[in-house]
Design a protein around this motif. Structure first.
Motif, PDB file in Angstrom:
ATOM      1  N   ARG A 182     -63.090  22.515  -9.319  1.00 36.89           N
ATOM      2  CA  ARG A 182     -62.398  21.933 -10.477  1.00 36.89           C
ATOM      3  C   ARG A 182     -62.909  22.529 -11.783  1.00 36.89           C
ATOM      4  O   ARG A 182     -62.136  22.877 -12.681  1.00 36.89           O
ATOM      5  CB  ARG A 182     -62.559  20.417 -10.494  1.00 36.89           C
ATOM      6  N   GLU A 183     -64.238  22.641 -11.902  1.00 37.86           N
ATOM      7  CA  GLU A 183     -64.826  23.205 -13.118  1.00 37.86           C
ATOM      8  C   GLU A 183     -64.433  24.667 -13.303  1.00 37.86           C
ATOM      9  O   GLU A 183     -64.108  25.108 -14.409  1.00 37.86           O
ATOM     10  CB  GLU A 183     -66.347  23.080 -13.061  1.00 37.86           C
ATOM     11  N   SER A 204     -61.769  26.053 -12.160  1.00 31.06           N
ATOM     12  CA  SER A 204     -60.346  26.077 -12.499  1.00 31.06           C
ATOM     13  C   SER A 204     -60.126  25.776 -13.969  1.00 31.06           C
ATOM     14  O   SER A 204     -59.331  26.432 -14.646  1.00 31.06           O
ATOM     15  CB  SER A 204     -59.587  25.077 -11.631  1.00 31.06           C
ATOM     16  N   GLU A 205     -60.849  24.771 -14.500  1.00 38.32           N
ATOM     17  CA  GLU A 205     -60.735  24.441 -15.923  1.00 38.32           C
ATOM     18  C   GLU A 205     -61.138  25.628 -16.790  1.00 38.32           C
ATOM     19  O   GLU A 205     -60.447  25.976 -17.759  1.00 38.32           O
ATOM     20  CB  GLU A 205     -61.617  23.231 -16.244  1.00 38.32           C
ATOM     21  N   THR A 252     -57.600  15.641 -21.016  1.00 35.73           N
ATOM     22  CA  THR A 252     -57.765  16.372 -19.763  1.00 35.73           C
ATOM     23  C   THR A 252     -57.783  17.870 -20.030  1.00 35.73           C
ATOM     24  O   THR A 252     -56.846  18.395 -20.639  1.00 35.73           O
ATOM     25  CB  THR A 252     -56.617  16.065 -18.786  1.00 35.73           C
ATOM     26  N   THR A 306     -55.819  21.955 -16.419  1.00 29.40           N
ATOM     27  CA  THR A 306     -55.923  22.054 -14.967  1.00 29.40           C
ATOM     28  C   THR A 306     -54.520  22.141 -14.386  1.00 29.40           C
ATOM     29  O   THR A 306     -53.541  21.764 -15.019  1.00 29.40           O
ATOM     30  CB  THR A 306     -56.648  20.839 -14.357  1.00 29.40           C
ATOM     31  N   LYS A 359     -52.227  21.488 -10.729  1.00 25.03           N
ATOM     32  CA  LYS A 359     -52.093  21.149  -9.320  1.00 25.03           C
ATOM     33  C   LYS A 359     -51.561  22.357  -8.571  1.00 25.03           C
ATOM     34  O   LYS A 359     -50.808  23.162  -9.121  1.00 25.03           O
ATOM     35  CB  LYS A 359     -51.110  19.982  -9.155  1.00 25.03           C
ATOM     36  N   ASN A 377     -52.390  16.009  -3.795  1.00 24.00           N
ATOM     37  CA  ASN A 377     -52.899  16.909  -4.832  1.00 24.00           C
ATOM     38  C   ASN A 377     -51.972  18.101  -5.070  1.00 24.00           C
ATOM     39  O   ASN A 377     -52.357  19.057  -5.742  1.00 24.00           O
ATOM     40  CB  ASN A 377     -54.297  17.410  -4.453  1.00 24.00           C
TER      41      ASN A 377
END
Length: 391
Positions: A19-20, A22-23, A331, A334, A336, A383
């Protein structure tokens, strides 16, 4: 005999989990697209260079912040502590015969052997721009405008960019008549905003109270356009007043960019007397006690490499932006995944073909690796934007 080995990573480094990562990657992609739309081209420099590149022509001892090691010929190498210096080197040595002005951007990790802090470790990630070959206030205005647009592009709307001017303070110091060695000490105390240290130093050399009062007032001087008029009336020298005219010119152009609501003036933003030569800036956002980006004009850096070229730019801390977004309840960028394809026994070849067709449309597709029931697949697919079950 069995040893239980628990591997650790070095101090000041971190792993980026999916996740990190990807951000971070989405932020970089978004900024790269924005920078290119303004005419900036990407430059990539080596992760490590010779120590001399970062110390040539500079009074700052960059080596104290650098991760150093030796090559096979015992030459000292460092992991790059910033990106502006390598770009100045490239321009001065490989692009000096090119047509100016030149616009570059970078997306890089940099390394500084410092105390790790929230939003910045010893290895951290930056996005930045450098505009070289123009000394006009229009180039500073473009850099400030692009800094603001960068934060807006990342959905960070609650921020302010403070503008300072190093020449304003230099003029004050010259006007004061302080001995050069004392003036240099006061300048460093100003960089650190050490009011107590400034007062003690001036008392020790017997300088009148009026100078301390003026410096204290300057450090507290920040706000909108009225700040420039107040500052103008505090000084008598041409250098300081010329610096204020420079800021006024930048601000006029920022109005044309329709970005004046994000701009204020803060004459205490000095950053570094030895490096900056004109406009300086820092961007702050609520909930974060340090700037998310900083920069300014640095006309003397390329002279270290034998080339005279005015320059201005900024660097943005990617981890700091992510942290600022989180603290404001926003947010980070990001995405999906687009499609999840699950299948019943015997349908894997069909799932593979379906995924291939979807990917032709630049969709992100994940195929189940084993047979699943529709209920099992549905739970996993939450997701994803789209769910396909082949039976």
């Amino acid at each position: 005999m069995t040893h239980n080995f628990l591997p650790k990573i070095p101090y000041g480094t971190s792993d980026l989990l999916p996740r990190e990562a990807s951000e971070k990657r989405n932020i970089e992609a978004s900024l790269a697209k924005l920078f290119r739309s303004w005419g900036y081209e990407e430059l990539v420099s080596p992760t490590f260079e010779f120590l001399e590149t970062f110390t040539a022509g500079s009074s700052n001892d960059m080596s104290q912040y650098s991760f150093k090691f030796f090559d096979k010929d015992n030459r000292v190498l460092v992991l790059r502590p910033d990106m502006t210096t390598p770009i100045a080197r490239i321009v001065s040595t490989r692009l000096k015969d090119s047509k100016f002005p030149m616009r570059f951007f970078y997306l890089s990790n940099v390394f500084r052997h410092e105390q790790a802090q929230t939003g910045r470790k010893c290895e951290f990630y930056q996005a930045g721009i450098e505009l070289l070959g123009s000394d006009d206030h229009s180039s500073d205005a473009e850099v400030v405008a692009l800094a603001a647009e960068s934060l807006l592009n990342l959905k960070l709307t609650n921020f302010q960019i403070g503008l300072g001017q190093i020449e304003f303070i230099k003029g004050v110091m010259l006007e004061s008549g302080l001995p050069k060695i004392i003036s240099a000490k006061i300048e460093q105390l100003l960089v650190n905003r050490d009011i107590v240290g400034i007062e003690q130093t001036l008392d020790n050399v017997g300088f009148h109270h009026g100078l301390f009062k003026l410096l204290k007032e300057i450090l507290e001087l920040h706000g909108k356009e009225s700040v420039l008029e107040k500052a103008y009336n505090l000084v008598q020298n041409d250098l300081s007043r010329k610096a204020l005219y420079n800021l006024a010119g930048i601000h006029t152009l920022l109005k044309a960019y329709k970005l004046e609501e994000y701009i204020n003036f803060d004459l205490s933003i000095i950053r570094d007397f030895d490096y900056y030569t004109g406009m300086t800036m820092e961007a702050y956002t609520p909930g974060l006690g340090f700037p998310v980006l900083g920069g300014g004009r640095y006309n003397n850096l390329t002279q270290s490499f034998g080339f005279n070229c005015p320059a201005t730019g900024f660097a943005l801390g990617i981890e700091r932006v992510i942290l600022a977004l989180f603290r404001q309840g926003l947010t980070p960028l990001t995405q999906k995944k687009d499609v999840y394809i699950a299948w019943k026994k015997g349908k894997l070849p069909d799932a593979i073909l379906a995924a291939k067709e979807y990917r032709k449309s630049n969709l992100t597709v994940e195929v189940a690796l084993a047979e699943q029931t529709k209920e099992e697949a549905f739970e996993i697919s939450k997701n994803f934007k789209e769910f396909i079950y082949l039976e």
